[in-house]
Enzyme design. Structure first.
Site, PDB file in Angstrom:
ATOM      1  N   PHE A  36       0.838  -1.197   0.000  1.00  0.00           N
ATOM      2  CA  PHE A  36       0.000   0.000   0.000  1.00  0.00           C
ATOM      3  C   PHE A  36       0.878   1.254   0.000  1.00  0.00           C
ATOM      4  O   PHE A  36       0.680   2.174  -0.785  1.00  0.00           O
ATOM      5  CB  PHE A  36      -0.930  -0.002   1.223  1.00  0.00           C
ATOM      6  N   ASP A  37       1.869   1.266   0.880  1.00  0.00           N
ATOM      7  CA  ASP A  37       2.759   2.420   0.968  1.00  0.00           C
ATOM      8  C   ASP A  37       3.498   2.683  -0.334  1.00  0.00           C
ATOM      9  O   ASP A  37       3.676   3.826  -0.738  1.00  0.00           O
ATOM     10  CB  ASP A  37       3.789   2.220   2.090  1.00  0.00           C
ATOM     11  N   SER A  82     -31.932  16.431  18.017  1.00  0.00           N
ATOM     12  CA  SER A  82     -31.410  15.477  18.993  1.00  0.00           C
ATOM     13  C   SER A  82     -32.444  14.360  19.139  1.00  0.00           C
ATOM     14  O   SER A  82     -33.395  14.295  18.371  1.00  0.00           O
ATOM     15  CB  SER A  82     -31.057  16.153  20.311  1.00  0.00           C
ATOM     16  N   LEU A  83     -32.234  13.463  20.077  1.00  0.00           N
ATOM     17  CA  LEU A  83     -33.146  12.322  20.213  1.00  0.00           C
ATOM     18  C   LEU A  83     -33.803  12.363  21.588  1.00  0.00           C
ATOM     19  O   LEU A  83     -33.168  12.745  22.567  1.00  0.00           O
ATOM     20  CB  LEU A  83     -32.359  11.015  20.097  1.00  0.00           C
ATOM     21  N   GLU A 113     -30.658   0.260  16.145  1.00  0.00           N
ATOM     22  CA  GLU A 113     -29.227   0.488  15.946  1.00  0.00           C
ATOM     23  C   GLU A 113     -28.614   0.751  17.302  1.00  0.00           C
ATOM     24  O   GLU A 113     -29.293   1.178  18.225  1.00  0.00           O
ATOM     25  CB  GLU A 113     -28.992   1.750  15.101  1.00  0.00           C
ATOM     26  N   LYS A 115     -26.447   3.056  19.765  1.00  0.00           N
ATOM     27  CA  LYS A 115     -26.176   4.492  19.843  1.00  0.00           C
ATOM     28  C   LYS A 115     -24.669   4.628  20.021  1.00  0.00           C
ATOM     29  O   LYS A 115     -24.128   4.300  21.066  1.00  0.00           O
ATOM     30  CB  LYS A 115     -26.926   5.108  21.025  1.00  0.00           C
ATOM     31  N   ASP A 117     -21.200   6.205  20.642  1.00  0.00           N
ATOM     32  CA  ASP A 117     -20.883   7.297  21.563  1.00  0.00           C
ATOM     33  C   ASP A 117     -19.682   8.100  21.063  1.00  0.00           C
ATOM     34  O   ASP A 117     -18.544   7.730  21.272  1.00  0.00           O
ATOM     35  CB  ASP A 117     -20.586   6.692  22.940  1.00  0.00           C
ATOM     36  N   ARG A 136     -22.488  18.927  14.554  1.00  0.00           N
ATOM     37  CA  ARG A 136     -23.889  19.214  14.813  1.00  0.00           C
ATOM     38  C   ARG A 136     -24.091  20.627  15.351  1.00  0.00           C
ATOM     39  O   ARG A 136     -25.065  21.289  15.017  1.00  0.00           O
ATOM     40  CB  ARG A 136     -24.463  18.210  15.818  1.00  0.00           C
ATOM     41  N   GLU A 172     -21.561   9.280  13.299  1.00  0.00           N
ATOM     42  CA  GLU A 172     -20.893   9.591  14.547  1.00  0.00           C
ATOM     43  C   GLU A 172     -19.395   9.354  14.371  1.00  0.00           C
ATOM     44  O   GLU A 172     -18.988   8.295  13.886  1.00  0.00           O
ATOM     45  CB  GLU A 172     -21.469   8.651  15.621  1.00  0.00           C
ATOM     46  N   TYR A 224     -25.416   6.648  10.195  1.00  0.00           N
ATOM     47  CA  TYR A 224     -26.726   6.162  10.613  1.00  0.00           C
ATOM     48  C   TYR A 224     -27.931   6.811   9.923  1.00  0.00           C
ATOM     49  O   TYR A 224     -29.054   6.460  10.210  1.00  0.00           O
ATOM     50  CB  TYR A 224     -26.885   6.281  12.134  1.00  0.00           C
ATOM     51  N   LYS A 287     -35.842   3.289  15.512  1.00  0.00           N
ATOM     52  CA  LYS A 287     -36.404   4.184  14.502  1.00  0.00           C
ATOM     53  C   LYS A 287     -37.545   3.491  13.767  1.00  0.00           C
ATOM     54  O   LYS A 287     -37.466   2.285  13.502  1.00  0.00           O
ATOM     55  CB  LYS A 287     -35.324   4.567  13.483  1.00  0.00           C
ATOM     56  N   LYS A 311     -31.394   4.417  26.775  1.00  0.00           N
ATOM     57  CA  LYS A 311     -30.070   4.511  27.393  1.00  0.00           C
ATOM     58  C   LYS A 311     -29.798   3.319  28.306  1.00  0.00           C
ATOM     59  O   LYS A 311     -30.625   2.993  29.161  1.00  0.00           O
ATOM     60  CB  LYS A 311     -29.982   5.792  28.241  1.00  0.00           C
ATOM     61  N   CYS A 405       6.414  13.696  49.311  1.00  0.00           N
ATOM     62  CA  CYS A 405       6.569  12.640  48.307  1.00  0.00           C
ATOM     63  C   CYS A 405       6.670  11.267  48.969  1.00  0.00           C
ATOM     64  O   CYS A 405       7.480  11.075  49.872  1.00  0.00           O
ATOM     65  CB  CYS A 405       7.815  12.901  47.462  1.00  0.00           C
ATOM     66  N   CYS A 408      10.519  10.053  48.146  1.00  0.00           N
ATOM     67  CA  CYS A 408      11.740  10.685  48.657  1.00  0.00           C
ATOM     68  C   CYS A 408      11.456  11.657  49.800  1.00  0.00           C
ATOM     69  O   CYS A 408      12.363  12.305  50.308  1.00  0.00           O
ATOM     70  CB  CYS A 408      12.459  11.419  47.532  1.00  0.00           C
ATOM     71  N   CYS A 423       6.303  16.400  42.969  1.00  0.00           N
ATOM     72  CA  CYS A 423       7.485  16.300  43.821  1.00  0.00           C
ATOM     73  C   CYS A 423       8.579  17.097  43.119  1.00  0.00           C
ATOM     74  O   CYS A 423       8.966  16.772  42.001  1.00  0.00           O
ATOM     75  CB  CYS A 423       7.905  14.838  43.968  1.00  0.00           C
ATOM     76  N   CYS A 429      14.776  12.249  43.463  1.00  0.00           N
ATOM     77  CA  CYS A 429      13.652  11.348  43.725  1.00  0.00           C
ATOM     78  C   CYS A 429      13.837  10.079  42.877  1.00  0.00           C
ATOM     79  O   CYS A 429      13.797  10.149  41.653  1.00  0.00           O
ATOM     80  CB  CYS A 429      12.363  12.076  43.364  1.00  0.00           C
TER      81      CYS A 429
HETATM   82  P1  AMP Z   1     -28.451  13.233  22.108  1.00  0.00           P
HETATM   83  O1  AMP Z   1     -27.096  13.851  21.848  1.00  0.00           O
HETATM   84  O2  AMP Z   1     -28.526  12.517  23.407  1.00  0.00           O
HETATM   85  O3  AMP Z   1     -29.564  14.175  21.814  1.00  0.00           O
HETATM   86  O4  AMP Z   1     -28.562  12.055  21.046  1.00  0.00           O
HETATM   87  C1  AMP Z   1     -28.626  12.328  19.693  1.00  0.00           C
HETATM   88  C2  AMP Z   1     -27.317  11.985  19.070  1.00  0.00           C
HETATM   89  O5  AMP Z   1     -27.068  10.596  19.129  1.00  0.00           O
HETATM   90  C3  AMP Z   1     -27.304  12.272  17.609  1.00  0.00           C
HETATM   91  O6  AMP Z   1     -26.980  13.608  17.353  1.00  0.00           O
HETATM   92  C4  AMP Z   1     -26.232  11.353  17.109  1.00  0.00           C
HETATM   93  O7  AMP Z   1     -25.002  12.043  17.076  1.00  0.00           O
HETATM   94  C5  AMP Z   1     -26.099  10.289  18.157  1.00  0.00           C
HETATM   95  N1  AMP Z   1     -26.274   8.920  17.637  1.00  0.00           N
HETATM   96  C6  AMP Z   1     -25.424   7.904  17.880  1.00  0.00           C
HETATM   97  N2  AMP Z   1     -25.820   6.789  17.279  1.00  0.00           N
HETATM   98  C7  AMP Z   1     -26.935   7.085  16.592  1.00  0.00           C
HETATM   99  C8  AMP Z   1     -27.816   6.323  15.758  1.00  0.00           C
HETATM  100  N3  AMP Z   1     -27.602   5.018  15.519  1.00  0.00           N
HETATM  101  N4  AMP Z   1     -28.859   6.960  15.219  1.00  0.00           N
HETATM  102  C9  AMP Z   1     -29.073   8.276  15.461  1.00  0.00           C
HETATM  103  N5  AMP Z   1     -28.300   9.041  16.248  1.00  0.00           N
HETATM  104  C10 AMP Z   1     -27.235   8.452  16.818  1.00  0.00           C
HETATM  105 ZN    ZN Z   2       9.975  12.493  45.314  1.00  0.00          ZN
END
Ligand code: AMP
Ligand code: ZN
Length: 667
Positions: A36-37, A82-83, A113, A115, A117, A136, A172, A224, A287, A311, A405, A408, A423, A429
């Site tokens: 690849f490189d 938001s959700l 799906e 969520k 993070d 966002r 995300e 998503y 959804k 959650k 410390c 020491c 320290c 030390c």
């Molecule tokens: P909240 O920030 O608690 O209002 O949650 C909404 C955020 O969840 C959205 O803005 C997305 O960034 C995030 N998120 C993560 N996974 C998903 C998913 N599978 N579908 C929709 N939103 C998602």
């Molecule tokens: Zn020390």
């Protein structure tokens, strides 16, 4: 048939896009990293020799390099909602009841799906090419982070098959746990505090000014939702399947559920199995699958009615805090550690948790004997999030932070604005002394083969070394008598130490262990100052003019060289032949990238002044002419390019490039 250069370039680009896709999206590489490189290097070379074929979406652009001082705020074409959250089966049943009433039907399918993070992102594609990536923000407008996003290799810059002319796709940006933990190990090595969690680190990464820095972070993007005026799909699930075919990373954890009971099963399954996932998830998003039903349901003021988040409860356990001990790092930073009654948490037995610093202890008011709540996310070390005050023993005493410390016994100091105690006995030390030598020999620093952390401790204990310069005076016959040390390994150690005199200056600078000078900062400083002597003579004011060097780093560097002990060590390293300046070739900063090309410069620039730009062209092998002619290859145009030059350039059809294009050409 032989290919033209343009065809060859396009072919390599397509190939490399495909290999990126295989590796980062499908997790199924078909060629080695090495191959690849080689291909990437070949493409880089062709592109730099033929800058007329420049393409901002070429696989070579993944390495970043663009600097954004202020991220532009841009309005979202379609609001990012938001959700709504739910925390129980009852909440979900209520939601189902509400939407059934609006839709006046019992026939609803759901997609479930995870969520993910991280930080949400909106990607816009036009004619199959990524044109922008926006955070966002407040949902109405966000920050344009396109340059940073382009460095994330699982995000397609060019789609595999064309879709509608323009559409958006949302997802995300996440930092998978493996990469996160690795980043933290490196930070700890550089004497810095580890990052708290993957989510904040992911969203912080999007706002870094230097996209080259972002490209080094192992970020990923899980998608998503597709947003398109002319969406040919009937269901959300189909839309995601299509997105997958276009080249996007859609986790295969998504599932269609035809009843709310199936949704519950999905939730239960992932509440358990999420710990095996390579990234963090804090819940499930449910959804309505039919897009026409989604339309009918619409939105409330804040969130879609057709979706809801469930959650997970975070893994938390309570246990008794037996003792607080204190660790000394190589920079002298003190970290309080909670020693716990062993408890089973998220599949492992937890005995220790970080308490971070004195403020944290005070905030939580944790005391020995307390029953504490422990949580584990993706971090290596679990954390204490609270105290069960009802279970506090009657004779409980507030925690008094140590004043001296543990190693020491020197009185600790804490500067204003710093969360940690230190320290100050840097050179006396024991933990700091061995820590510094261990850092010096580590892989990313002097990379001394054959010498490990334990041997360093042993050598120190035996009085054979007191600092890293002493390493270069070690002799085989001093090492062989040590416990468990064969003649052969002793020889290897000496050879390894000798070989380290070839390690380039930037690594040596990192190895010195100047506080806040990690790998990247060391590189920047080496590049700018070129030698240890220049760096030693640099004032605070000079240091802060260097890109990315702020007050804290500058002060730390100045302080380091103020200390005679350090200067003494450096003097000795010089004597032993360690590299304390950059090598001759890189010293000159010259290349031949622009050989044979003639440039005309016009207008006002931001990165360079005119003279600097001309010098840069010449340093890279190009020529600068004062007026435009048929022989001119490029015009580098800044703000307010002269109108007569502009019309002449247009009539002769000479490519006009921006300063950024120029920088990319030479990078
Ligand atoms: P909240 O920030 O608690 O209002 O949650 C909404 C955020 O969840 C959205 O803005 C997305 O960034 C995030 N998120 C993560 N996974 C998903 C998913 N599978 N579908 C929709 N939103 C998602
Ligand atoms: Zn020390």
């Amino acid at each position: 048939m032989t290919l033209t250069i343009e065809q060859k370039i396009n072919q390599l680009r397509a190939e490399l896009h495909q290999h990126n896709y295989n590796y980062y999206v499908l997790d199924n590489a078909v060629i080695s990293d090495y191959e690849f490189d080689l291909k990437l290097k070949e493409l880089e070379k062709l592109e730099s020799e033929n800058p007329q074929f420049f393409d901002a979406n070429s696989p070579t652009q993944r390495v970043g390099g663009e600097i954004t001082k202020n991220f532009k705020t841009v309005a979202h074409k379609n609001r990012m909602y938001s959700l709504d959250n739910s925390y129980s089966k009852e909440d979900l049943l209520d939601w189902e009841k509400r939407i059934k009433k609006i839709l006046e039907t019992e026939e609803i399918n759901y997609t479930c799906e995870l969520k993910y993070d991280g930080a949400s992102i909106n990607l816009s594609y036009e004619k199959g090419v990524l044109v922008s990536a926006v955070t966002r923000g407040d949902g109405f407008e966000g920050d344009d982070v396109t340059a940073n996003i382009k460095t994330i290799k699982s995000i397609p810059l060019v789609l595999k098959t064309p879709f509608v002319d323009s559409f958006e796709i949302r997802g995300e940006i996440i930092l998978p746990l493996k990469g996160f933990n690795k980043m933290n190990e490196e930070r700890i090595e550089a004497g810095e505090d580890p990052y708290m969690n993957p989510r904040n680190t992911a969203s912080g990464s999007l706002k870094l000014q230097d996209s080259a820095e972002v490209s080094k972070r192992p970020l990923d993007c899980l998608l998503y939702q597709i947003v398109a005026d002319k969406n040919p799909n009937k269901t959300h699930f189909e839309a995601l399947e299509m997105a997958k075919k276009l080249g996007f990373k859609i986790p295969n954890t998504i599932q269609i559920c035809s009843t709310i009971n199936e949704v519950f099963n999905f939730i239960e399954k992932w509440d358990e199995e999420r710990l095996q996932l390579p990234y963090e998830t804090d819940g499930v998003v449910i959804k309505v699958n039919s897009l026409s039903q989604q339309d009918e349901l619409g939105y409330t003021a804040k969130s879609p009615r057709w979706a809801i988040a469930y959650k997970f409860k975070t893994e938390q356990e309570s246990t008794v805090l037996n003792e607080i001990t204190y660790q000394v790092g190589r920079t002298g930073a003190i970290t309080p550690v909670a020693n716990l009654e062993p408890v089973q948490l998220a599949g492992t037995i937890v005995k220790r948790a970080s308490l971070h610093n004195a403020d944290q202890i005070e905030k939580l008011d944790v005391r020995v004997g307390d029953t504490v709540f422990v949580e584990k996310g993706g971090e290596i070390i679990p954390k204490i999030v609270g105290v069960d005050l009802n279970a506090r023993p009657l004779n409980s005493q507030p925690t008094v932070y140590i004043t001296h410390c543990p190693d020491c016994n020197t009185e600790l100091v804490r500067t204003v604005g710093d969360a940690k105690h230190y320290c100050p006995n840097e050179y006396g030390c024991p933990t700091q002394i061995t820590g510094r030598i261990q850092h010096f020999i580590s892989r990313k620093a002097m990379n001394i083969d054959g010498l490990g952390a334990e041997t360093v401790e042993l050598l120190f204990k035996e009085g054979l070394i007191h600092n890293y310069a002493d390493l270069y005076e070690l002799r085989v016959e001093q090492i062989t008598p040590l416990e468990r040390m064969a003649e052969k390994s002793a020889q290897n150690i000496i050879v390894g130490i000798q070989k380290s005199t070839e390690v380039p200056f930037e690594k040596v600078l990192f190895a010195l262990g100047i506080r806040f000078v990690g790998e990247t900062v060391a590189k920047k400083l080496a590049k700018h100052f070129k030698s240890i002597d220049n760096l030693m003579n640099a004032t605070f004011e000079e240091l802060i003019t260097v890109d990315e060097i702020g007050d804290v780093i500058a002060k730390s560097v100045v302080d380091f060289f103020k200390n005679d002990l350090n200067n003494d060590l450096i003097g000795r390293l010089k004597k032993y032949g360690v590299q304390l300046e950059v090598s001759a070739e890189s010293q000159e900063g010259k290349t031949t990238i622009l050989l044979g090309k003639i440039f005309v410069v016009s207008g006002v620039f931001t990165h360079f002044d005119r003279i600097g730009l001309k010098k840069s062209i010449e340093d890279n092998g190009g020529k600068v002419a004062s007026s435009i002619s048929k022989k001119t290859d490029y015009i580098v145009a800044g703000e307010n390019m002269g109108p007569s030059k502009l019309s002449k350039a247009e009539s002769l059809q000479i490519p006009i490039i921006s300063e950024i294009d120029y920088l990319k050409m030479i990078s």
